[in-house]
Scaffold this motif. Structure first.
Motif, PDB file in Angstrom:
ATOM      1  N   VAL A   1      22.668  10.200  74.107  1.00  0.00           N
ATOM      2  CA  VAL A   1      22.371  11.085  72.980  1.00  0.00           C
ATOM      3  C   VAL A   1      21.466  10.349  71.999  1.00  0.00           C
ATOM      4  O   VAL A   1      21.786   9.243  71.560  1.00  0.00           O
ATOM      5  CB  VAL A   1      23.665  11.560  72.287  1.00  0.00           C
TER       6      VAL A   1
ATOM      7  N   GLN B   1      18.745  10.762  68.512  1.00  0.00           N
ATOM      8  CA  GLN B   1      18.243  11.537  67.380  1.00  0.00           C
ATOM      9  C   GLN B   1      16.816  11.969  67.682  1.00  0.00           C
ATOM     10  O   GLN B   1      15.977  11.147  68.040  1.00  0.00           O
ATOM     11  CB  GLN B   1      18.308  10.711  66.091  1.00  0.00           C
TER      12      GLN B   1
ATOM     13  N   ARG C   1      25.031  23.243  71.106  1.00  0.00           N
ATOM     14  CA  ARG C   1      25.890  22.138  70.657  1.00  0.00           C
ATOM     15  C   ARG C   1      26.230  21.269  71.862  1.00  0.00           C
ATOM     16  O   ARG C   1      26.347  21.769  72.988  1.00  0.00           O
ATOM     17  CB  ARG C   1      27.188  22.681  70.051  1.00  0.00           C
TER      18      ARG C   1
ATOM     19  N   LYS D   1      31.269  17.812  70.314  1.00  0.00           N
ATOM     20  CA  LYS D   1      31.062  16.862  69.231  1.00  0.00           C
ATOM     21  C   LYS D   1      31.020  17.589  67.886  1.00  0.00           C
ATOM     22  O   LYS D   1      30.260  18.530  67.699  1.00  0.00           O
ATOM     23  CB  LYS D   1      29.762  16.100  69.474  1.00  0.00           C
TER      24      LYS D   1
ATOM     25  N   HIS E   1      30.918  16.189  62.296  1.00  0.00           N
ATOM     26  CA  HIS E   1      29.694  15.447  62.608  1.00  0.00           C
ATOM     27  C   HIS E   1      29.051  16.058  63.858  1.00  0.00           C
ATOM     28  O   HIS E   1      29.118  15.527  64.949  1.00  0.00           O
ATOM     29  CB  HIS E   1      29.990  13.963  62.798  1.00  0.00           C
TER      30      HIS E   1
ATOM     31  N   GLN F   1      26.393  17.738  66.581  1.00  0.00           N
ATOM     32  CA  GLN F   1      25.131  17.442  67.250  1.00  0.00           C
ATOM     33  C   GLN F   1      24.498  18.758  67.687  1.00  0.00           C
ATOM     34  O   GLN F   1      25.015  19.434  68.572  1.00  0.00           O
ATOM     35  CB  GLN F   1      25.351  16.534  68.458  1.00  0.00           C
TER      36      GLN F   1
ATOM     37  N   VAL G   1      19.009  15.369  69.872  1.00  0.00           N
ATOM     38  CA  VAL G   1      19.813  16.154  68.937  1.00  0.00           C
ATOM     39  C   VAL G   1      19.356  15.990  67.505  1.00  0.00           C
ATOM     40  O   VAL G   1      18.634  15.054  67.168  1.00  0.00           O
ATOM     41  CB  VAL G   1      21.313  15.759  69.002  1.00  0.00           C
ATOM     42  N   ASP G   2      19.823  16.898  66.691  1.00  0.00           N
ATOM     43  CA  ASP G   2      19.780  16.740  65.245  1.00  0.00           C
ATOM     44  C   ASP G   2      21.219  16.421  64.859  1.00  0.00           C
ATOM     45  O   ASP G   2      22.090  17.289  64.903  1.00  0.00           O
ATOM     46  CB  ASP G   2      19.283  18.018  64.575  1.00  0.00           C
ATOM     47  N   GLN G   3      21.477  15.157  64.551  1.00  0.00           N
ATOM     48  CA  GLN G   3      22.823  14.682  64.244  1.00  0.00           C
ATOM     49  C   GLN G   3      23.161  14.972  62.790  1.00  0.00           C
ATOM     50  O   GLN G   3      22.417  14.591  61.887  1.00  0.00           O
ATOM     51  CB  GLN G   3      22.918  13.177  64.505  1.00  0.00           C
TER      52      GLN G   3
ATOM     53  N   ALA H   1      27.534   9.574  64.268  1.00  0.00           N
ATOM     54  CA  ALA H   1      27.778   9.885  65.679  1.00  0.00           C
ATOM     55  C   ALA H   1      29.009   9.156  66.217  1.00  0.00           C
ATOM     56  O   ALA H   1      29.671   9.643  67.124  1.00  0.00           O
ATOM     57  CB  ALA H   1      26.563   9.521  66.525  1.00  0.00           C
TER      58      ALA H   1
END
Length: 123
Positions: free
Chosen positions: A25, A27, A52, A66, A72, A74, A92-94, A98
């Motif tokens: 994973v 960003q 997601r 997540k 939090h 993702q 992802v846009d966290q 994480a």
């Protein structure tokens, strides 16, 4: 129960003996690697179709999305399969951190192992 994963995608996967592929994973904008998890066909299907990230928990033997308990989240930006079919890269846009330890990245929490860095090759 059979997964709803597209058979064209499922045929490209090279799963471990437990039926899992590694999910790295990252960003989406900074390219920072945030964490690694595991997905079976159903977790990958959910990730591809819901927006997601969903993993298969090897310790709990259940699916987990997540952010459902921590907040939090993702949000999926893209998912790519590696050349061998044994790993996916989930961009992802966290939202928030994480790692379950409270750090931005699980690799920040784990720490540097002090590898010798090779010198750059001369041109």
């Amino acid at each position: 129960m059979p997964s709803a994963l597209d058979p064209a995608v499922a045929d490209r996967l090279s799963r471990d003996p437990a039926g899992l592929v590694c999910a790295v994973v990252q960003q989406h904008d900074t390219r920072e690697v945030l964490m690694v998890g595991w997905m079976d066909d159903e977790a990958l299907h959910r990730t591809l179709t819901t927006g997601r990230v969903t993993f298969w928990s090897r310790s709990r033997q259940e699916y987990w999305r997540k952010g459902d308990t921590s907040g939090h989240v993702q949000h999926v930006r893209s998912v790519a399969l590696d050349c061998d079919g044994d790993a996916v890269l989930v961009s992802v846009d966290q939202v928030g951190v994480a790692c379950h330890t409270g750090t931005r990245s699980c690799f920040e929490a784990g720490g540097d192992l002090g590898a010798t860095v090779a010198a750059e090759a001369s041109a």
